[in-house]
Design an enzyme around this catalytic site. Structure first.
Site, PDB file in Angstrom:
ATOM      1  N   SER A   7       0.817  -1.213   0.000  1.00  0.00           N
ATOM      2  CA  SER A   7       0.000   0.000   0.000  1.00  0.00           C
ATOM      3  C   SER A   7       0.850   1.262   0.000  1.00  0.00           C
ATOM      4  CB  SER A   7      -0.876   0.056   1.246  1.00  0.00           C
ATOM      5  OG  SER A   7      -1.637  -1.093   1.354  1.00  0.00           O
ATOM      6  N   ASN A  42      -3.563   6.411  -1.826  1.00  0.00           N
ATOM      7  CA  ASN A  42      -3.339   6.448  -0.381  1.00  0.00           C
ATOM      8  C   ASN A  42      -2.706   7.757   0.073  1.00  0.00           C
ATOM      9  OD1 ASN A  42      -4.535   4.016  -0.085  1.00  0.00           O
ATOM     10  ND2 ASN A  42      -2.650   2.823   0.062  1.00  0.00           N
ATOM     11  N   GLU A  67      -3.459   0.453  -9.211  1.00  0.00           N
ATOM     12  CA  GLU A  67      -2.286   1.284  -9.476  1.00  0.00           C
ATOM     13  C   GLU A  67      -1.127   0.377  -9.877  1.00  0.00           C
ATOM     14  OE1 GLU A  67      -2.784   5.044  -6.367  1.00  0.00           O
ATOM     15  OE2 GLU A  67      -2.013   3.157  -5.585  1.00  0.00           O
ATOM     16  N   HIS A  76      -1.193  -2.609  -7.303  1.00  0.00           N
ATOM     17  CA  HIS A  76      -1.875  -2.286  -6.047  1.00  0.00           C
ATOM     18  C   HIS A  76      -3.392  -2.241  -6.231  1.00  0.00           C
ATOM     19  CE1 HIS A  76      -2.795   0.826  -2.742  1.00  0.00           C
ATOM     20  NE2 HIS A  76      -2.814  -0.385  -2.229  1.00  0.00           N
TER      21      HIS A  76
HETATM   22  N1  CAA Z   1     -15.915  -7.329   0.735  1.00  0.00           N
HETATM   23  C1  CAA Z   1     -16.054  -7.816  -0.531  1.00  0.00           C
HETATM   24  N2  CAA Z   1     -16.985  -7.365  -1.395  1.00  0.00           N
HETATM   25  C2  CAA Z   1     -17.834  -6.428  -0.949  1.00  0.00           C
HETATM   26  C3  CAA Z   1     -17.775  -5.903   0.359  1.00  0.00           C
HETATM   27  C4  CAA Z   1     -16.754  -6.395   1.222  1.00  0.00           C
HETATM   28  N3  CAA Z   1     -16.611  -5.952   2.464  1.00  0.00           N
HETATM   29  N4  CAA Z   1     -18.765  -4.995   0.507  1.00  0.00           N
HETATM   30  C5  CAA Z   1     -19.419  -4.954  -0.662  1.00  0.00           C
HETATM   31  N5  CAA Z   1     -18.843  -5.798  -1.537  1.00  0.00           N
HETATM   32  C6  CAA Z   1     -19.224  -6.012  -2.921  1.00  0.00           C
HETATM   33  C7  CAA Z   1     -20.584  -6.666  -3.035  1.00  0.00           C
HETATM   34  O1  CAA Z   1     -20.472  -8.078  -3.020  1.00  0.00           O
HETATM   35  C8  CAA Z   1     -21.063  -6.137  -4.371  1.00  0.00           C
HETATM   36  O2  CAA Z   1     -20.435  -6.888  -5.416  1.00  0.00           O
HETATM   37  P1  CAA Z   1     -21.224  -7.266  -6.757  1.00  0.00           P
HETATM   38  O3  CAA Z   1     -21.570  -5.938  -7.398  1.00  0.00           O
HETATM   39  O4  CAA Z   1     -20.240  -8.072  -7.550  1.00  0.00           O
HETATM   40  O5  CAA Z   1     -22.423  -8.038  -6.337  1.00  0.00           O
HETATM   41  C9  CAA Z   1     -20.469  -4.731  -4.465  1.00  0.00           C
HETATM   42  O6  CAA Z   1     -19.362  -4.726  -3.533  1.00  0.00           O
HETATM   43  C10 CAA Z   1     -21.448  -3.653  -4.111  1.00  0.00           C
HETATM   44  O7  CAA Z   1     -21.944  -3.982  -2.817  1.00  0.00           O
HETATM   45  P2  CAA Z   1     -23.311  -3.453  -2.229  1.00  0.00           P
HETATM   46  O8  CAA Z   1     -24.231  -3.023  -3.357  1.00  0.00           O
HETATM   47  O9  CAA Z   1     -23.840  -4.421  -1.233  1.00  0.00           O
HETATM   48  O10 CAA Z   1     -22.823  -2.266  -1.323  1.00  0.00           O
HETATM   49  P3  CAA Z   1     -22.519  -0.794  -1.638  1.00  0.00           P
HETATM   50  O11 CAA Z   1     -23.190  -0.294  -2.850  1.00  0.00           O
HETATM   51  O12 CAA Z   1     -22.758  -0.163  -0.329  1.00  0.00           O
HETATM   52  O13 CAA Z   1     -20.941  -0.787  -1.961  1.00  0.00           O
HETATM   53  C11 CAA Z   1     -18.660  -0.704  -1.385  1.00  0.00           C
HETATM   54  C12 CAA Z   1     -20.013  -1.279  -1.051  1.00  0.00           C
HETATM   55  C13 CAA Z   1     -18.252  -1.144  -2.790  1.00  0.00           C
HETATM   56  C14 CAA Z   1     -17.653  -1.222  -0.369  1.00  0.00           C
HETATM   57  C15 CAA Z   1     -18.791   0.870  -1.350  1.00  0.00           C
HETATM   58  O14 CAA Z   1     -19.278   1.256  -0.101  1.00  0.00           O
HETATM   59  C16 CAA Z   1     -17.497   1.574  -1.636  1.00  0.00           C
HETATM   60  O15 CAA Z   1     -17.109   1.764  -2.784  1.00  0.00           O
HETATM   61  N6  CAA Z   1     -16.791   2.027  -0.548  1.00  0.00           N
HETATM   62  C17 CAA Z   1     -15.533   2.727  -0.680  1.00  0.00           C
HETATM   63  C18 CAA Z   1     -14.434   1.728  -0.825  1.00  0.00           C
HETATM   64  C19 CAA Z   1     -13.086   2.387  -0.948  1.00  0.00           C
HETATM   65  O16 CAA Z   1     -12.918   3.591  -0.914  1.00  0.00           O
HETATM   66  N7  CAA Z   1     -12.036   1.543  -1.089  1.00  0.00           N
HETATM   67  C20 CAA Z   1     -10.683   1.975  -1.155  1.00  0.00           C
HETATM   68  C21 CAA Z   1     -10.050   1.777   0.185  1.00  0.00           C
HETATM   69  S1  CAA Z   1      -8.354   2.271   0.202  1.00  0.00           S
HETATM   70  C22 CAA Z   1      -7.499   0.864  -0.160  1.00  0.00           C
HETATM   71  O17 CAA Z   1      -8.021  -0.207  -0.305  1.00  0.00           O
HETATM   72  C23 CAA Z   1      -6.049   1.082  -0.359  1.00  0.00           C
HETATM   73  C24 CAA Z   1      -5.152   0.236   0.438  1.00  0.00           C
HETATM   74  O18 CAA Z   1      -3.999   0.165   0.043  1.00  0.00           O
HETATM   75  C25 CAA Z   1      -5.528  -0.401   1.698  1.00  0.00           C
END
Ligand code: CAA
Length: 269
Positions: A106, A177, A139, A127
């Site tokens: 990350s 990040n 990325e 990434h």
């Molecule tokens: N784990 C795995 N899959 C998940 C999940 C989880 N915790 N939560 C939701 N999903 C999946 C669902 O299975 C669904 O997939 P399909 O479309 O294939 O069926 C999809 O995400 C959409 O889910 P929902 O409609 O139930 O839920 P939502 O519309 O509320 O979306 C979310 C959930 C995609 C997590 C959304 O809230 C979101 O985009 N959040 C922001 C996520 C973000 O910013 N991520 C970046 C983090 S930084 C990082 O990761 C960097 C690093 O280096 C650590």
């Protein structure tokens, strides 16, 4: 994250070998991928025969040498420089000539990790974001040591996985990040100052900025240990006191409350 990356590659039609340190870890990963693919079938988003084929293309091992037929390997171990460096060195001796070694780090320096190997020209960063199955972006991090063919192969792999790639220099936090985690850290500090509650800050950033989730829900999704490690790396790079990790984050990690994966973080699950 490893299960998510494996699922993405399987659905793109790749043969995937997952190496876990323990049989238990390997079995958990297969169960996670199987459950996630099963959910897609239940929701009518995936044909059951596609799921079955994908699962047939997944094998696990506890032995690094079993990765030696691969054309690309992505390490996704804990965000710790020593552990990643040792693993990359081992992969360097196991992976065949012409293959690519990628790290899903990350924030750690991909250049430092590459220079720990004997063939740094074939090391780059790939990434993914949480949840890897859903987030469209990947990325591709280009350390100064990587060859052009390594970067081209990494970009081709990401495209084959159906993800959007951005190419980024090996700077701390890369693009996402570097911009995201100061915001998340500041949200915690705002709560600590008593400006607003965790729930109200989450509600504000969802409703006020149309973000899909608030900062505390996102920290819990990413994992508080991973989040702390990212913020510490950014702080070390800037040296600025304002970038120091928020106290509650350090405390929760110390108590073993790591977010969704342990059932408790800033929220309880
Ligand atoms: N784990 C795995 N899959 C998940 C999940 C989880 N915790 N939560 C939701 N999903 C999946 C669902 O299975 C669904 O997939 P399909 O479309 O294939 O069926 C999809 O995400 C959409 O889910 P929902 O409609 O139930 O839920 P939502 O519309 O509320 O979306 C979310 C959930 C995609 C997590 C959304 O809230 C979101 O985009 N959040 C922001 C996520 C973000 O910013 N991520 C970046 C983090 S930084 C990082 O990761 C960097 C690093 O280096 C650590």
């Amino acid at each position: 994250m490893a299960a998510g990356i494996a699922e993405v590659a399987l659905l793109a039609g790749f043969e995937v070998v997952v190496r876990s340190r323990t049989e238990r870890g390997a079995a958990d990963l297969v169960a996670q991928v199987s459950k996630s693919l099963g959910k897609r079938v239940e929701r009518g988003k995936l044909e059951s025969h596609v799921r079955d084929t994908a699962l047939q293309h997944l094998t696990t091992t506890t032995t690094l040498e079993d990765l030696s037929r691969g054309s690309i390997v992505i390490e996704s171990v804990v965000e710790d420089y020593e552990q990643k460096m040792l693993l990359l060195r081992q992969l360097d001796s196991v992976m065949p000539v012409g293959s690519i070694i990628a790290t899903n780090t990350s924030t750690l320096s991909v250049s430092d990790l590459a220079l720990a190997t004997l063939q740094p020209d074939r090391v780059c960063g790939i990434h993914f974001f949480n949840p890897a199955t859903t987030m469209p972006l990947v990325e591709v991090i280009r350390p100064a040591t990587a060859s052009q063919s390594t970067i081209e192969a990494a970009l081709a792999f990401v495209a084959a996985c159906g993800k959007d790639a951005v190419l980024v220099r090996d700077d701390p936090g890369f693009i996402v990040n570097a911009l995201l985690f100061p915001y998340l850290n500041n949200a915690i500090k705002m709560m600590e100052r008593g400006t607003a509650s965790i729930d109200d800050i989450d509600t504000a950033m969802k409703g006020g900025c149309n973000f899909p989730m608030g900062p505390f829900a996102l920290l819990d999704l990413v994992g508080l240990d991973t989040s702390l490690s990212i913020i510490e790396t950014l702080h070390a790079a800037s040296g600025k006191d304002a970038d120091r990790p928020a106290e509650s984050l350090v405390r929760l990690v110390g108590e073993g409350h790591l977010g969704r994966k342990t059932g408790r973080g800033f929220h309880t699950y």
